[in-house]
Design a protein around this motif. Structure first.
Motif, PDB file in Angstrom:
ATOM      1  N   GLU A 155     -26.743 -12.866 -19.234  1.00 16.68           N
ATOM      2  CA  GLU A 155     -26.019 -12.890 -17.811  1.00 16.68           C
ATOM      3  C   GLU A 155     -25.875 -11.632 -17.312  1.00 16.68           C
ATOM      4  O   GLU A 155     -25.654 -11.126 -16.137  1.00 16.68           O
ATOM      5  N   TRP A 156     -25.527 -10.630 -18.362  1.00 18.54           N
ATOM      6  CA  TRP A 156     -25.280  -9.145 -18.042  1.00 18.54           C
ATOM      7  C   TRP A 156     -26.543  -8.407 -17.681  1.00 18.54           C
ATOM      8  O   TRP A 156     -26.205  -7.192 -17.190  1.00 18.54           O
ATOM      9  N   LEU A 157     -27.665  -8.888 -17.547  1.00 23.34           N
ATOM     10  CA  LEU A 157     -28.990  -8.123 -17.335  1.00 23.34           C
ATOM     11  C   LEU A 157     -29.031  -7.849 -15.713  1.00 23.34           C
ATOM     12  O   LEU A 157     -28.690  -8.560 -14.902  1.00 23.34           O
ATOM     13  N   THR A 158     -29.137  -6.333 -15.599  1.00 26.93           N
ATOM     14  CA  THR A 158     -29.279  -6.031 -14.265  1.00 26.93           C
ATOM     15  C   THR A 158     -30.504  -6.209 -13.627  1.00 26.93           C
ATOM     16  O   THR A 158     -31.680  -6.567 -14.419  1.00 26.93           O
ATOM     17  N   GLY A 159     -30.695  -6.174 -12.227  1.00 30.25           N
ATOM     18  CA  GLY A 159     -32.014  -6.285 -11.593  1.00 30.25           C
ATOM     19  C   GLY A 159     -32.108  -7.421 -10.787  1.00 30.25           C
ATOM     20  O   GLY A 159     -31.058  -8.522 -10.741  1.00 30.25           O
ATOM     21  N   THR A 160     -33.303  -7.566 -10.304  1.00 30.61           N
ATOM     22  CA  THR A 160     -33.530  -9.008  -9.573  1.00 30.61           C
ATOM     23  C   THR A 160     -34.787  -9.611  -9.759  1.00 30.61           C
ATOM     24  O   THR A 160     -35.822  -8.867  -9.673  1.00 30.61           O
ATOM     25  N   ASP A 161     -34.857 -10.779 -10.180  1.00 32.87           N
ATOM     26  CA  ASP A 161     -35.958 -11.693 -10.705  1.00 32.87           C
ATOM     27  C   ASP A 161     -36.863 -10.784 -11.479  1.00 32.87           C
ATOM     28  O   ASP A 161     -38.186 -10.711 -11.583  1.00 32.87           O
ATOM     29  N   GLY A 162     -36.029 -10.199 -12.494  1.00 35.49           N
ATOM     30  CA  GLY A 162     -37.093  -9.358 -13.599  1.00 35.49           C
ATOM     31  C   GLY A 162     -37.388  -8.060 -13.248  1.00 35.49           C
ATOM     32  O   GLY A 162     -38.193  -7.475 -13.939  1.00 35.49           O
ATOM     33  N   TRP A 163     -37.020  -7.673 -11.984  1.00 32.79           N
ATOM     34  CA  TRP A 163     -37.390  -6.379 -11.601  1.00 32.79           C
ATOM     35  C   TRP A 163     -36.299  -5.262 -11.423  1.00 32.79           C
ATOM     36  O   TRP A 163     -35.172  -5.524 -11.144  1.00 32.79           O
ATOM     37  N   LEU A 164     -36.471  -4.265 -11.961  1.00 26.78           N
ATOM     38  CA  LEU A 164     -35.532  -3.034 -11.856  1.00 26.78           C
ATOM     39  C   LEU A 164     -35.887  -2.193 -11.022  1.00 26.78           C
ATOM     40  O   LEU A 164     -37.089  -1.174 -11.194  1.00 26.78           O
ATOM     41  N   ASP A 165     -35.065  -1.644  -9.626  1.00 24.67           N
ATOM     42  CA  ASP A 165     -35.382  -0.591  -8.812  1.00 24.67           C
ATOM     43  C   ASP A 165     -34.728   0.506  -9.303  1.00 24.67           C
ATOM     44  O   ASP A 165     -34.096   0.494 -10.251  1.00 24.67           O
ATOM     45  N   GLN A 166     -35.093   1.843  -8.656  1.00 29.55           N
ATOM     46  CA  GLN A 166     -34.522   2.974  -9.295  1.00 29.55           C
ATOM     47  C   GLN A 166     -33.074   3.101  -9.353  1.00 29.55           C
ATOM     48  O   GLN A 166     -32.528   3.464 -10.419  1.00 29.55           O
ATOM     49  N   ALA A 167     -32.472   2.558  -8.374  1.00 27.59           N
ATOM     50  CA  ALA A 167     -31.005   2.537  -8.361  1.00 27.59           C
ATOM     51  C   ALA A 167     -30.280   1.704  -9.443  1.00 27.59           C
ATOM     52  O   ALA A 167     -29.560   2.019 -10.163  1.00 27.59           O
ATOM     53  N   SER A 168     -31.085   0.530  -9.735  1.00 25.19           N
ATOM     54  CA  SER A 168     -30.445  -0.365 -10.863  1.00 25.19           C
ATOM     55  C   SER A 168     -30.896   0.453 -12.196  1.00 25.19           C
ATOM     56  O   SER A 168     -30.148   0.121 -13.168  1.00 25.19           O
ATOM     57  N   TYR A 169     -31.825   0.866 -12.290  1.00 22.96           N
ATOM     58  CA  TYR A 169     -32.228   1.535 -13.516  1.00 22.96           C
ATOM     59  C   TYR A 169     -31.246   2.625 -13.725  1.00 22.96           C
ATOM     60  O   TYR A 169     -30.883   2.706 -14.955  1.00 22.96           O
ATOM     61  N   ALA A 170     -31.085   3.427 -12.753  1.00 23.33           N
ATOM     62  CA  ALA A 170     -29.909   4.499 -13.035  1.00 23.33           C
ATOM     63  C   ALA A 170     -28.743   3.992 -13.395  1.00 23.33           C
ATOM     64  O   ALA A 170     -27.981   4.656 -14.354  1.00 23.33           O
ATOM     65  N   GLU A 171     -28.413   3.156 -12.958  1.00 19.60           N
ATOM     66  CA  GLU A 171     -26.808   2.534 -13.201  1.00 19.60           C
ATOM     67  C   GLU A 171     -26.617   2.123 -14.723  1.00 19.60           C
ATOM     68  O   GLU A 171     -25.908   1.977 -15.025  1.00 19.60           O
TER      69      GLU A 171
ATOM     70  N   TYR B 135     -27.380   3.955 -17.027  1.00 23.68           N
ATOM     71  CA  TYR B 135     -26.902   5.184 -17.945  1.00 23.68           C
ATOM     72  C   TYR B 135     -25.537   5.607 -17.584  1.00 23.68           C
ATOM     73  O   TYR B 135     -25.021   5.174 -16.513  1.00 23.68           O
ATOM     74  N   GLU B 136     -24.926   6.369 -18.603  1.00 25.88           N
ATOM     75  CA  GLU B 136     -23.428   6.630 -18.337  1.00 25.88           C
ATOM     76  C   GLU B 136     -23.158   7.630 -17.135  1.00 25.88           C
ATOM     77  O   GLU B 136     -22.154   7.459 -16.388  1.00 25.88           O
ATOM     78  N   LYS B 137     -24.381   8.163 -16.709  1.00 25.53           N
ATOM     79  CA  LYS B 137     -23.967   9.151 -15.626  1.00 25.53           C
ATOM     80  C   LYS B 137     -25.215   8.568 -14.589  1.00 25.53           C
ATOM     81  O   LYS B 137     -26.278   9.139 -14.506  1.00 25.53           O
ATOM     82  N   PRO B 138     -24.837   7.623 -13.838  1.00 20.56           N
ATOM     83  CA  PRO B 138     -25.898   7.398 -12.934  1.00 20.56           C
ATOM     84  C   PRO B 138     -26.682   7.999 -11.827  1.00 20.56           C
ATOM     85  O   PRO B 138     -27.584   8.043 -11.577  1.00 20.56           O
ATOM     86  N   ALA B 139     -25.939   8.734 -11.214  1.00 23.54           N
ATOM     87  CA  ALA B 139     -26.191   9.876 -10.309  1.00 23.54           C
ATOM     88  C   ALA B 139     -27.379  10.818 -10.824  1.00 23.54           C
ATOM     89  O   ALA B 139     -28.419  10.999 -10.163  1.00 23.54           O
ATOM     90  N   GLY B 140     -26.835  11.191 -12.004  1.00 24.67           N
ATOM     91  CA  GLY B 140     -27.987  12.370 -12.671  1.00 24.67           C
ATOM     92  C   GLY B 140     -29.243  11.474 -13.150  1.00 24.67           C
ATOM     93  O   GLY B 140     -30.330  12.118 -13.012  1.00 24.67           O
ATOM     94  N   ALA B 141     -29.206  10.242 -13.461  1.00 24.90           N
ATOM     95  CA  ALA B 141     -30.295   9.361 -14.084  1.00 24.90           C
ATOM     96  C   ALA B 141     -31.116   9.228 -12.839  1.00 24.90           C
ATOM     97  O   ALA B 141     -32.196   9.123 -12.986  1.00 24.90           O
TER      98      ALA B 141
END
Length: 219
Positions: A70-86, A88-94
């Motif tokens: 349930e903790w898995l991020t993304g939508t329907d098995g996909w991670l967009d760039q924003a979700s992928y960066a989130e 990480y500990e520092k999302p903006a830099g990621a």
């Protein structure tokens, strides 16, 4: 540096003392050129055909008896760039780093087993118009994984430089059980593989290696 120079000199001296090797004849048989257009590679042999399709189909399936994460991020098995960066500990830099590496898309799957262990697998794809970003991302992931204390690592069979990491020192937080983790990273073409296993008990080498090898077989 001195060792490198010495080795080069030694190699030169060995070559200089050897008798000259007889060169092959300049007259070589003529190879006939095949007629017609070359037959395209099948999907089984051309990795690009597989990874240009639905990346989610290349991910391992949730094992029988495992529960959805349930903790898995993304939508329907996909991670967009924003979700992928989130993640990480520092999302903006990621996010900025992913842009520099020409992030294209990512597919993700995850599950929980027995209530005390979780698995997350990502296939991160890059455009690679300017650089070999998948290889560079793999190298960067391994650099940080190897910096953790109490870490052991092993090469992943069948890969150029894939590795699995097991961290024997858990993360601790007051009021919570200690959390152990393991990671695995590899790359194929324009896709970087990331595997994360966490649990309240130490993660074994066999567990992370088996997951990585099974996933690599699908790429």
């Amino acid at each position: 540096m001195l060792g490198l120079v010495a080795g080069a000199c030694a190699g030169y001296l060995i070559q200089a003392d050897r008798a000259p090797t007889k060169l092959p004849s300049l007259s070589q048989p003529v190879i006939k050129q095949a007629k017609g257009e070359p037959e395209p590679l099948s999907a089984a042999r051309d990795a690009r055909l597989r990874t240009d399709g639905d990346l989610r189909k290349l991910l391992l399936k949730k094992p029988a008896g495992a529960e959805d994460a349930e903790w898995l991020t993304g939508t329907d098995g996909w991670l967009d760039q924003a979700s992928y960066a989130e993640s990480y500990e520092k999302p903006a830099g990621a996010f900025e780093h992913a842009s520099d590496e020409e992030f294209r898309r990512a597919a993700v799957v995850g599950w929980e087993t027995g209530g005390d262990s979780s698995v997350e697998i990502r296939l991160v794809q890059y455009r690679q118009e300017e650089s070999l970003a998948a290889e560079e991302s793999n190298s960067n992931n391994q650099y940080w994984a190897g910096r953790k204390s109490g870490t052991r690592s092993w090469a992943l069979p069948g890969t150029r430089d894939g590795r699995a990491y097991v961290h024997s020192r858990p993360e601790t937080k007051a009021g919570y059980l200690p959390v152990y983790d393991a990671e695995a990273y590899a790359w194929r073409g324009d896709v970087c593989l990331e595997i994360y296993v966490t649990g309240t008990k130490p993660v074994t080498k066999a567990t992370i290696m088996r997951l990585a090898e099974r996933q690599l077989e699908r790429l």
